[in-house]
Enzyme design. Sequence first.
Site, PDB file in Angstrom:
ATOM      1  N   SER A   1       0.636  -1.126   0.299  1.00 14.74           N
ATOM      2  CA  SER A   1      -0.032   0.218   0.218  1.00 14.74           C
ATOM      3  C   SER A   1       0.813   1.355  -0.118  1.00 14.74           C
ATOM      4  O   SER A   1       1.350   1.618  -0.674  1.00 14.74           O
ATOM      5  CB  SER A   1      -1.139  -0.195   1.428  1.00 14.74           C
ATOM      6  OG  SER A   1      -1.884   1.195   1.546  1.00 14.74           O
TER       7      SER A   1
ATOM      8  N   HIS B   1      -7.687  -5.476   0.064  1.00 12.64           N
ATOM      9  CA  HIS B   1      -7.134  -4.418  -0.418  1.00 12.64           C
ATOM     10  C   HIS B   1      -5.685  -5.313  -0.134  1.00 12.64           C
ATOM     11  O   HIS B   1      -4.672  -6.098  -0.268  1.00 12.64           O
ATOM     12  CB  HIS B   1      -6.519  -3.216   0.526  1.00 12.64           C
ATOM     13  CG  HIS B   1      -5.681  -2.397   0.524  1.00 12.64           C
ATOM     14  ND1 HIS B   1      -5.873  -1.842  -0.152  1.00 12.64           N
ATOM     15  CD2 HIS B   1      -4.870  -1.295   1.328  1.00 12.64           C
ATOM     16  CE1 HIS B   1      -4.685  -0.900  -0.466  1.00 12.64           C
ATOM     17  NE2 HIS B   1      -4.131  -0.473   1.276  1.00 12.64           N
TER      18      HIS B   1
ATOM     19  N   ASP C   1     -10.073  -4.906  -4.457  1.00 13.58           N
ATOM     20  CA  ASP C   1      -9.519  -4.511  -3.348  1.00 13.58           C
ATOM     21  C   ASP C   1      -9.931  -2.719  -3.596  1.00 13.58           C
ATOM     22  O   ASP C   1     -10.830  -1.814  -4.733  1.00 13.58           O
ATOM     23  CB  ASP C   1      -8.020  -3.162  -4.001  1.00 13.58           C
ATOM     24  CG  ASP C   1      -7.389  -2.705  -3.235  1.00 13.58           C
ATOM     25  OD1 ASP C   1      -7.600  -1.978  -2.054  1.00 13.58           O
ATOM     26  OD2 ASP C   1      -6.130  -3.185  -3.141  1.00 13.58           O
TER      27      ASP C   1
END
Length: 288
Positions: A96, A248, A220
């Site tokens: 991320s 995610h 996601d």
Amino acid sequence: MGQYIQVDDKVKIYVEDIGEGTPVLFIHGWPLDHTMFEYQFMQLPRQGYRCVGIDLRGFGRSDSPWEGYSYNRLADDIRAVIDELKLDNAVLAGFSLGGAVAIRYMSRHEGHGIAKLLLMGAAAPSFIQRNNFPFGAPEEQIEKLMLATLADRPQMVTDFSKIFTDKDGSASFEDWLHQHAVNASAQGTLRALESLRDEDLRGDLASIRVPTAIFHGEKDQICSFELAKLTNRAIANSKLVVFEESGHAMLFDEPDKFSEELTGFLADHSTSRSTSASDLPTMIYPSV
């Protein structure tokens, strides 16, 4: 073994260093810390890998200054850790926000010490939508996160956690995830959000030349799957691994597949197909 590494005159970064062999340097996502990779830290040393986990400034056990959350500064912190630990031929693995910072590291520091790159649910090429780039989150979405952080940070974390995975975990897992997220400093949580809003990696991707794997959940809701496809097209010698049943955090939604794909990538000495920058759509590059 845990230790602190001085990355500038006032800031020390906490680093966990376990195992021996090829180094795998993990960079966590927002607003967590290196402990999100605890299962990898239990598995990989048994397979001959050295796991190095960084708590980015403002998160986990690292110092939490008010300034220094730009991608450049965070990438410089990674360089300081790599140099202090004398890491070479390492695998840089970013999740991320950590994936975004890993990309900036590869561009800014020309891949110093890194033999492979792993991007997991990366907030790249841009976390938010921009001119000629309609693929990220609307800017107002991150503005709402920032306002929620200032109003009631624990509740913001609770709400954010609801879209972190696609599958519901146990109550104990949810408590564990929440605790690590709220343990981040308030200033780190907020200032890193500002960087996610302001930073643009479209000009960094073409400079990455090491074998790269892009792990991304098809469901996601934080960093859309479209971002992964664009990143794959923009990085030469990259491959996209789709986690069809993941949101995610694919490492929690599909842990067995994640483990298999991770160890396969670490052990793979072949290279993937190459993409020429001239083949890429102009929309992924910064407007001039």
